[in-house]
Design a protein around this motif. Structure first.
Motif, PDB file in Angstrom:
ATOM      1  N   CYS A  98       0.829  -1.215   0.000  1.00 14.40           N
ATOM      2  CA  CYS A  98       0.000   0.000   0.000  1.00 14.40           C
ATOM      3  C   CYS A  98       0.865   1.267   0.000  1.00 14.40           C
ATOM      4  N   GLN A  99       1.995   1.235   0.694  1.00 15.26           N
ATOM      5  CA  GLN A  99       2.864   2.409   0.688  1.00 15.26           C
ATOM      6  C   GLN A  99       3.419   2.666  -0.706  1.00 15.26           C
ATOM      7  N   GLY A 100       3.877   1.610  -1.371  1.00 12.47           N
ATOM      8  CA  GLY A 100       4.415   1.768  -2.722  1.00 12.47           C
ATOM      9  C   GLY A 100       3.363   2.230  -3.709  1.00 12.47           C
ATOM     10  N   VAL A 101       2.186   1.608  -3.693  1.00  9.76           N
ATOM     11  CA  VAL A 101       1.109   1.970  -4.614  1.00  9.76           C
ATOM     12  C   VAL A 101       0.598   3.378  -4.304  1.00  9.76           C
ATOM     13  N   GLY A 102       0.457   3.705  -3.015  1.00  8.23           N
ATOM     14  CA  GLY A 102      -0.019   5.031  -2.628  1.00  8.23           C
ATOM     15  C   GLY A 102       0.908   6.140  -3.084  1.00  8.23           C
ATOM     16  N   LEU A 103       2.212   5.876  -3.064  1.00  9.56           N
ATOM     17  CA  LEU A 103       3.187   6.876  -3.503  1.00  9.56           C
ATOM     18  C   LEU A 103       2.999   7.196  -4.987  1.00  9.56           C
ATOM     19  N   VAL A 104       2.765   6.160  -5.787  1.00 11.33           N
ATOM     20  CA  VAL A 104       2.577   6.381  -7.224  1.00 11.33           C
ATOM     21  C   VAL A 104       1.251   7.075  -7.501  1.00 11.33           C
ATOM     22  N   LEU A 105       0.198   6.723  -6.771  1.00 10.66           N
ATOM     23  CA  LEU A 105      -1.084   7.407  -6.923  1.00 10.66           C
ATOM     24  C   LEU A 105      -0.943   8.893  -6.606  1.00 10.66           C
ATOM     25  N   SER A 106      -0.110   9.209  -5.615  1.00 12.44           N
ATOM     26  CA  SER A 106       0.153  10.606  -5.282  1.00 12.44           C
ATOM     27  C   SER A 106       0.873  11.317  -6.421  1.00 12.44           C
ATOM     28  N   LYS A 107       1.813  10.623  -7.041  1.00 11.33           N
ATOM     29  CA  LYS A 107       2.536  11.182  -8.180  1.00 11.33           C
ATOM     30  C   LYS A 107       1.565  11.510  -9.315  1.00 11.33           C
ATOM     31  N   ILE A 108       0.630  10.603  -9.601  1.00  4.21           N
ATOM     32  CA  ILE A 108      -0.365  10.846 -10.643  1.00  4.21           C
ATOM     33  C   ILE A 108      -1.212  12.061 -10.282  1.00  4.21           C
ATOM     34  N   GLY A 109      -1.624  12.157  -9.015  1.00  5.95           N
ATOM     35  CA  GLY A 109      -2.427  13.286  -8.581  1.00  5.95           C
ATOM     36  C   GLY A 109      -1.710  14.610  -8.720  1.00  5.95           C
ATOM     37  N   MET A 110      -0.430  14.641  -8.337  1.00  2.00           N
ATOM     38  CA  MET A 110       0.328  15.894  -8.432  1.00  2.00           C
ATOM     39  C   MET A 110       0.563  16.311  -9.875  1.00  2.00           C
ATOM     40  N   ASP A 111       0.595  15.342 -10.789  1.00  2.00           N
ATOM     41  CA  ASP A 111       0.746  15.675 -12.207  1.00  2.00           C
ATOM     42  C   ASP A 111      -0.468  16.422 -12.745  1.00  2.00           C
ATOM     43  N   HIS A 112      -1.586  16.356 -12.036  1.00  2.00           N
ATOM     44  CA  HIS A 112      -2.808  17.043 -12.464  1.00  2.00           C
ATOM     45  C   HIS A 112      -3.008  18.376 -11.750  1.00  2.00           C
ATOM     46  N   TYR A 113      -2.013  18.783 -10.951  1.00  2.00           N
ATOM     47  CA  TYR A 113      -2.136  20.067 -10.268  1.00  2.00           C
ATOM     48  C   TYR A 113      -2.034  21.222 -11.260  1.00  2.00           C
ATOM     49  N   GLU A 114      -2.786  22.273 -10.999  1.00  6.84           N
ATOM     50  CA  GLU A 114      -2.783  23.455 -11.856  1.00  6.84           C
ATOM     51  C   GLU A 114      -1.803  24.485 -11.302  1.00  6.84           C
ATOM     52  N   ALA A 115      -1.131  25.186 -12.211  1.00  2.33           N
ATOM     53  CA  ALA A 115      -0.194  26.236 -11.793  1.00  2.33           C
ATOM     54  C   ALA A 115      -0.972  27.407 -11.186  1.00  2.33           C
ATOM     55  N   VAL A 116      -0.559  27.844 -10.022  1.00  2.00           N
ATOM     56  CA  VAL A 116      -1.190  28.969  -9.340  1.00  2.00           C
ATOM     57  C   VAL A 116      -0.162  30.067  -9.162  1.00  2.00           C
ATOM     58  N   ALA A 117      -0.487  31.259  -9.601  1.00  2.00           N
ATOM     59  CA  ALA A 117       0.453  32.378  -9.509  1.00  2.00           C
ATOM     60  C   ALA A 117       0.841  32.623  -8.058  1.00  2.00           C
ATOM     61  N   GLY A 118       2.131  32.733  -7.821  1.00  2.00           N
ATOM     62  CA  GLY A 118       2.631  33.031  -6.481  1.00  2.00           C
ATOM     63  C   GLY A 118       2.739  31.828  -5.567  1.00  2.00           C
ATOM     64  N   MET A 119       2.344  30.627  -6.035  1.00  2.00           N
ATOM     65  CA  MET A 119       2.430  29.425  -5.210  1.00  2.00           C
ATOM     66  C   MET A 119       3.783  28.754  -5.425  1.00  2.00           C
ATOM     67  N   PRO A 120       4.595  28.626  -4.378  1.00  2.00           N
ATOM     68  CA  PRO A 120       5.901  27.976  -4.544  1.00  2.00           C
ATOM     69  C   PRO A 120       5.749  26.503  -4.894  1.00  2.00           C
ATOM     70  N   GLU A 121       6.648  26.006  -5.731  1.00  2.36           N
ATOM     71  CA  GLU A 121       6.557  24.619  -6.184  1.00  2.36           C
ATOM     72  C   GLU A 121       6.637  23.625  -5.040  1.00  2.36           C
ATOM     73  N   TRP A 122       7.424  23.954  -4.010  1.00  3.78           N
ATOM     74  CA  TRP A 122       7.598  23.024  -2.910  1.00  3.78           C
ATOM     75  C   TRP A 122       6.326  22.836  -2.092  1.00  3.78           C
ATOM     76  N   LEU A 123       5.334  23.746  -2.263  1.00  2.00           N
ATOM     77  CA  LEU A 123       4.105  23.654  -1.483  1.00  2.00           C
ATOM     78  C   LEU A 123       3.123  22.648  -2.078  1.00  2.00           C
ATOM     79  N   VAL A 124       3.330  22.288  -3.351  1.00  2.00           N
ATOM     80  CA  VAL A 124       2.407  21.359  -4.017  1.00  2.00           C
ATOM     81  C   VAL A 124       2.285  20.029  -3.267  1.00  2.00           C
ATOM     82  N   PRO A 125       3.389  19.386  -2.849  1.00  2.00           N
ATOM     83  CA  PRO A 125       3.247  18.116  -2.126  1.00  2.00           C
ATOM     84  C   PRO A 125       2.466  18.252  -0.825  1.00  2.00           C
ATOM     85  N   PHE A 126       2.617  19.367  -0.133  1.00  2.00           N
ATOM     86  CA  PHE A 126       1.896  19.555   1.119  1.00  2.00           C
ATOM     87  C   PHE A 126       0.413  19.804   0.850  1.00  2.00           C
ATOM     88  N   SER A 127       0.130  20.502  -0.252  1.00  2.00           N
ATOM     89  CA  SER A 127      -1.262  20.682  -0.656  1.00  2.00           C
ATOM     90  C   SER A 127      -1.875  19.336  -1.023  1.00  2.00           C
TER      91      SER A 127
END
Length: 306
Positions: free
Chosen positions: A167-196
């Motif tokens: 589950c840890q391995g599969v969950g990590l990849v599912l998170s990667k897929i989710g972050m690939d669908h994040y939209e760029a937000v003006a003024g949002m630092p890139e490092w904040l995306v994983p915490f979001s």
């Protein structure tokens, strides 16, 4: 920065070392489900505070509907199912053996990433992963209290440990897929995306664990835990090193390197935990443990040669 993902992954391994040392104690003191409800709730509070300080809004920015869906699924797999299995195996077979079986997580992550993302690993990366995993296994097996280590463990504890790793391995990849669908937000630092992204995983986590606690034990254990100062302190520390800092940076790591490589380096926790176990619990460090650690370091170095 070159090898940023790999360096972040090694840092996560240190964070999860602290989590492993705290989680076994916390699970036995508060109970698996109670501890996890507290961890998810505290992680949400810490996340809201982080968003408020960095963006001026307590709500996480940048998540599309599709991204939210993937992150909620990741939280269900990685937190609700994975952490439930992990903490349960800590109770049954202990964190030492639990971490031994968690070395299966990189293999699950690599296979999931290959099947869903088409990520390819070079031959050297595969060799490095296998060498690192071999070293981890040798080191943990050599860390028994007796001269001869037996792996005749309770079957339910082994199954919980294997389930947690997958589950840890599969969950990590599912998170990667989710972050690939994040939209760029003006003024949002890139490092904040994983915490979001992790914010939505925690939402799935607190809902899932709360339902499990309610139907299995009711909320009485949670009420008792809120009056246990030592238990709350352990839950807070576990949250900081685990679902807040640890998981946030683990999601950041897969932004900069392949999921299989990141998960393998994060799996070095059984190696890093050797000295803290010696200092805190006076566990003997055997020659097998030292040899295993050396092999793991060699395996890690191979990643930097790919």
């Amino acid at each position: 920065m070159t090898y940023l993902g790999e360096l972040i992954s090694i840092g996560v391994a240190f964070s999860w070392t602290a989590t492993a040392l705290l989680s076994e104690f916390g699970s036995k003191r508060l109970g698996n489900l109670t501890l996890n409800v507290l961890r998810m709730a505290l992680a949400l509070v810490f996340s809201l505070a982080l968003f408020g300080i960095t963006t001026g809004s307590v709500l996480p920015p940048g998540a599309s509907t599709e991204a939210c869906g993937w992150m909620l699924l990741s939280g269900l797999v990685g937190y609700v199912i994975g952490d439930f299995c992990l903490f349960q195996c800590y109770i049954i077979i202990g964190s030492r053996y639990g971490q031994l079986f968690m070395t299966l997580a990189p293999l699950a992550a690599a296979l999931m990433a290959w099947a869903s993302l088409g990520q390819q690993m070079s031959l050297m990366s595969v060799v490095a992963m296998l060498v690192t995993l071999a070293g981890i296994g040798i080191s943990v097996i050599g860390r028994g209290e007796h001269h001869k280590v037996s792996l005749k463990l309770p079957l339910n504890g082994v199954l919980f440990a294997i389930g947690a790793a997958v589950c840890q391995g599969v969950g990590l990849v599912l998170s990667k897929i989710g972050m690939d669908h994040y939209e760029a937000v003006a003024g949002m630092p890139e490092w904040l995306v994983p915490f979001s992204a992790n914010f939505y995983r925690c939402i799935a986590g607190i809902i899932g664990f709360s339902l499990l606690l309610y139907f299995r034990q009711g909320f009485a254990p949670l009420s008792e835990a809120l009056h246990d100062r030592k238990g709350l302190a352990v839950a807070t520390a576990t949250t900081i090193f685990g679902p807040f800092v640890g998981v946030g940076f683990s999601l950041m790591a897969v932004q900069y390197t392949a999921a299989g490589i990141a998960s393998t380096l994060m799996a070095m926790t059984p190696i890093i935990i050797l000295l803290p176990s010696y200092w805190l619990f006076h566990e003997k460090i055997t020659w097998r443990a030292v040899i295993g650690a050396v092999i793991s370091v060699v395996g890690v170095s191979l990643f930097f040669l790919t």
